[in-house]
Design a protein around this motif. Structure first.
Motif, PDB file in Angstrom:
ATOM      1  N   TYR A 230       0.824  -1.210   0.000  1.00 22.68           N
ATOM      2  CA  TYR A 230       0.000   0.000   0.000  1.00 22.68           C
ATOM      3  C   TYR A 230       0.859   1.262   0.000  1.00 22.68           C
ATOM      4  O   TYR A 230       1.838   1.369   0.742  1.00 22.68           O
ATOM      5  N   VAL A 231       0.465   2.215  -0.826  1.00 26.28           N
ATOM      6  CA  VAL A 231       1.202   3.463  -0.983  1.00 26.28           C
ATOM      7  C   VAL A 231       1.154   4.262   0.319  1.00 26.28           C
ATOM      8  O   VAL A 231       0.087   4.403   0.929  1.00 26.28           O
ATOM      9  N   GLU A 232       2.295   4.791   0.736  1.00 27.34           N
ATOM     10  CA  GLU A 232       2.332   5.647   1.913  1.00 27.34           C
ATOM     11  C   GLU A 232       2.718   7.075   1.523  1.00 27.34           C
ATOM     12  O   GLU A 232       1.881   7.929   1.396  1.00 27.34           O
ATOM     13  N   GLU A 233       3.999   7.325   1.323  1.00 27.45           N
ATOM     14  CA  GLU A 233       4.405   8.673   0.927  1.00 27.45           C
ATOM     15  C   GLU A 233       5.750   8.630   0.225  1.00 27.45           C
ATOM     16  O   GLU A 233       6.442   7.614   0.233  1.00 27.45           O
ATOM     17  N   VAL A 234       6.099   9.740  -0.393  1.00 26.80           N
ATOM     18  CA  VAL A 234       7.415   9.894  -1.019  1.00 26.80           C
ATOM     19  C   VAL A 234       8.346  10.468   0.044  1.00 26.80           C
ATOM     20  O   VAL A 234       7.895  11.009   1.058  1.00 26.80           O
ATOM     21  N   GLY A 235       9.649  10.357  -0.155  1.00 22.28           N
ATOM     22  CA  GLY A 235      10.619  10.743   0.862  1.00 22.28           C
ATOM     23  C   GLY A 235      10.347  12.074   1.535  1.00 22.28           C
ATOM     24  O   GLY A 235      10.428  12.191   2.757  1.00 22.28           O
ATOM     25  N   SER A 236      10.010  13.105   0.760  1.00 24.43           N
ATOM     26  CA  SER A 236       9.788  14.424   1.342  1.00 24.43           C
ATOM     27  C   SER A 236       8.405  14.982   1.012  1.00 24.43           C
ATOM     28  O   SER A 236       8.174  16.168   1.152  1.00 24.43           O
ATOM     29  N   MET A 237       7.492  14.107   0.593  1.00 28.30           N
ATOM     30  CA  MET A 237       6.189  14.590   0.142  1.00 28.30           C
ATOM     31  C   MET A 237       5.089  13.569   0.439  1.00 28.30           C
ATOM     32  O   MET A 237       5.339  12.363   0.471  1.00 28.30           O
ATOM     33  N   ASN A 238       3.862  14.065   0.597  1.00 25.68           N
ATOM     34  CA  ASN A 238       2.680  13.211   0.480  1.00 25.68           C
ATOM     35  C   ASN A 238       2.396  13.022  -1.014  1.00 25.68           C
ATOM     36  O   ASN A 238       2.898  13.780  -1.840  1.00 25.68           O
ATOM     37  N   ILE A 239       1.595  12.021  -1.348  1.00 30.14           N
ATOM     38  CA  ILE A 239       1.403  11.706  -2.764  1.00 30.14           C
ATOM     39  C   ILE A 239      -0.079  11.621  -3.126  1.00 30.14           C
ATOM     40  O   ILE A 239      -0.919  11.220  -2.312  1.00 30.14           O
ATOM     41  N   PHE A 240      -0.383  12.032  -4.354  1.00 29.05           N
ATOM     42  CA  PHE A 240      -1.742  12.015  -4.898  1.00 29.05           C
ATOM     43  C   PHE A 240      -1.723  11.375  -6.283  1.00 29.05           C
ATOM     44  O   PHE A 240      -0.749  11.525  -7.029  1.00 29.05           O
ATOM     45  N   PHE A 241      -2.825  10.689  -6.618  1.00 33.14           N
ATOM     46  CA  PHE A 241      -3.013  10.132  -7.960  1.00 33.14           C
ATOM     47  C   PHE A 241      -4.369  10.607  -8.495  1.00 33.14           C
ATOM     48  O   PHE A 241      -5.353  10.632  -7.750  1.00 33.14           O
ATOM     49  N   LYS A 242      -4.424  10.963  -9.764  1.00 24.83           N
ATOM     50  CA  LYS A 242      -5.707  11.252 -10.407  1.00 24.83           C
ATOM     51  C   LYS A 242      -6.019  10.079 -11.325  1.00 24.83           C
ATOM     52  O   LYS A 242      -5.333   9.843 -12.325  1.00 24.83           O
ATOM     53  N   GLY A 300       3.284  14.959  -5.973  1.00 19.82           N
ATOM     54  CA  GLY A 300       3.613  14.986  -4.552  1.00 19.82           C
ATOM     55  C   GLY A 300       3.443  16.391  -4.015  1.00 19.82           C
ATOM     56  O   GLY A 300       3.531  17.371  -4.754  1.00 19.82           O
ATOM     57  N   THR A 301       3.177  16.495  -2.710  1.00 16.88           N
ATOM     58  CA  THR A 301       2.999  17.798  -2.079  1.00 16.88           C
ATOM     59  C   THR A 301       3.821  17.891  -0.806  1.00 16.88           C
ATOM     60  O   THR A 301       3.969  16.925  -0.059  1.00 16.88           O
ATOM     61  N   GLY A 302       4.369  19.074  -0.551  1.00 13.97           N
ATOM     62  CA  GLY A 302       5.127  19.316   0.665  1.00 13.97           C
ATOM     63  C   GLY A 302       5.533  20.775   0.739  1.00 13.97           C
ATOM     64  O   GLY A 302       5.505  21.484  -0.277  1.00 13.97           O
ATOM     65  N   THR A 303       5.915  21.222   1.918  1.00 10.00           N
ATOM     66  CA  THR A 303       6.287  22.622   2.098  1.00 10.00           C
ATOM     67  C   THR A 303       7.453  23.005   1.198  1.00 10.00           C
ATOM     68  O   THR A 303       7.446  24.059   0.558  1.00 10.00           O
ATOM     69  N   ALA A 304       8.463  22.156   1.139  1.00 11.08           N
ATOM     70  CA  ALA A 304       9.671  22.501   0.402  1.00 11.08           C
ATOM     71  C   ALA A 304       9.401  22.652  -1.094  1.00 11.08           C
ATOM     72  O   ALA A 304       9.740  23.667  -1.701  1.00 11.08           O
ATOM     73  N   ALA A 305       8.767  21.650  -1.687  1.00  8.95           N
ATOM     74  CA  ALA A 305       8.555  21.652  -3.131  1.00  8.95           C
ATOM     75  C   ALA A 305       7.209  22.255  -3.534  1.00  8.95           C
ATOM     76  O   ALA A 305       7.003  22.554  -4.702  1.00  8.95           O
ATOM     77  N   VAL A 306       6.296  22.420  -2.584  1.00  9.70           N
ATOM     78  CA  VAL A 306       4.902  22.841  -2.801  1.00  9.70           C
ATOM     79  C   VAL A 306       4.155  21.728  -3.526  1.00  9.70           C
ATOM     80  O   VAL A 306       3.329  21.034  -2.953  1.00  9.70           O
TER      81      VAL A 306
END
Length: 356
Positions: A230-242, A300-306
């Motif tokens: 099951y998908v959790e997250e990327v190293g520095s980001m949460n992840i979304f799929f459309k 992916g989403t996160g503060t650093a990369a937006v």
């Protein structure tokens, strides 16, 4: 209204500013920092803004040996009208306290932390870059400082805030990145510290990141630590799929970081009537959608990369190309909306920004 006693010592030796094209990420730091101490029986005390400087710690300081540390990441922006905006800092300090609780670190006064942050940003205001895509990255963190070799919560801590003018997190910028799906190592498990923002989580992710980099990939996609499905997250980001018109992101389950940018994106999606769902998702489902032609976007989403559009996954020996390796329409809309709110070019209908 509470008045907080924060002393300020200004530097007498200001650093030379970097030009916009010299800005990387997290390599240059402003002239000042905030520090506050904790002592058992006394609580948090001696809140101060001082010149940026090295820390002096005993070699037996507990942070070095038992990993009692938490941190946050947020940003300040300059608008076209030369006003300074902070983006959802209250949520960062709330999450910091949640991490504190998990790591047995004394909680901080969130209002004091916010006031300290505001004062620090004002002191180093000239460090905030104003070119498109740039910002002032802010790193609050807490470390255990008691000089003691024993596995127990420390009796002394320091709460520190440092700041860094930054450009884009990825050299690719807003262009799609390539992600390697990790098959062997795991980042976190339910019941562990995965939902806390603590250094150990990131240390345990380095091996996967190293392997991904060797294969030419920007980040690792982590799967769950129990079934490795099951998908959790990327190293520095949460992840979304459309997938087939609906945006799906893994539900927070205790091993996934509760991302503030993640939450913001979900709210933006709902405001635009774009279907969004938080649930468990196996990577096999993503693979099947790709084969069926219904995997339309990933990001992916996160503060650093937006937000980082994802153009390719590598799963075992199979490469999965997303949207022909190009940024998708929803991803572009989310990026423009959130960055517009952050830099003041779009009205903040959510009440997320704080103007200094």
């Amino acid at each position: 209204m509470t008045t907080y006693q924060i002393t300020t010592e200004l530097t007498t030796n200001k650093k030379q500013k970097m030009t916009v094209d010299q800005l990387g990420f997290g390599q240059i730091f402003t002239d000042h920092m905030f520090v506050m101490d904790y002592t058992a029986g006394q609580g948090w005390h001696d809140a101060r803004i001082i010149p940026y400087q090295p820390l002096s710690l005993d070699p037996s300081a507990m942070v070095f040996h038992y990993g009692q540390t938490v941190f946050e990441g947020l940003k300040a922006f300059v608008t076209a009208e030369n006003e300074v905006l902070l983006f959802r800092p209250d949520r960062n300090f709330k999450r910091l306290n949640a991490s504190n609780d998990r790591l047995c670190i004394p909680t901080i006064d969130e209002e004091l932390a916010l006031e300290a942050l505001k004062q620090l940003v004002i002191v180093d205001r000239e460090w905030i870059p104003n070119a498109p895509g740039t910002s002032l990255y802010i790193r609050p963190f807490i470390i255990a400082t008691e000089p003691y070799l024993g596995v127990s919560p420390s009796k002394k801590y320091q709460f520190i805030i440092i700041m860094s003018p930054v450009g884009s997190y990825y050299k690719e910028g807003i262009n799609p990145v390539k992600i390697l799906v990790e098959q062997h190592y795991v980042r976190a498990v339910v019941g562990g510290t995965g939902e806390a923002k603590t250094g150990g989580n990131y240390a345990s992710s380095l091996k996967g990141q190293e392997l991904a980099s060797k294969e030419g990939y920007s980040q690792t996609l982590w799967l769950d630590g129990k079934e490795n499905r099951y998908v959790e997250e990327v190293g520095s980001m949460n992840i979304f799929f459309k997938i087939n018109g609906k945006v799906i992101t893994p539900a927070l389950n205790g091993s996934i970081l509760s991302g503030i940018t993640r939450d913001s994106m979900i709210q933006v999606l709902k405001s635009k009537n774009i279907p969004v769902e938080e649930r468990q998702i196996a990577f096999e489902e993503v693979l099947e959608a790709a084969k069926a032609g219904t995997l339309e976007e990933a990001f992916g989403t996160g503060t650093a990369a937006v937000i980082s559009p994802i153009g390719e996954f590598k799963w075992q020996d199979e490469k999965i190309i997303v949207n022909n390796g190009e940024i998708g329409e929803v991803t572009q809309t989310l990026y423009e909306t959130l960055t517009g709110i952050q830099n003041g070019t779009i009205e903040d209908a959510f009440g997320w920004t704080i103007k200094l």
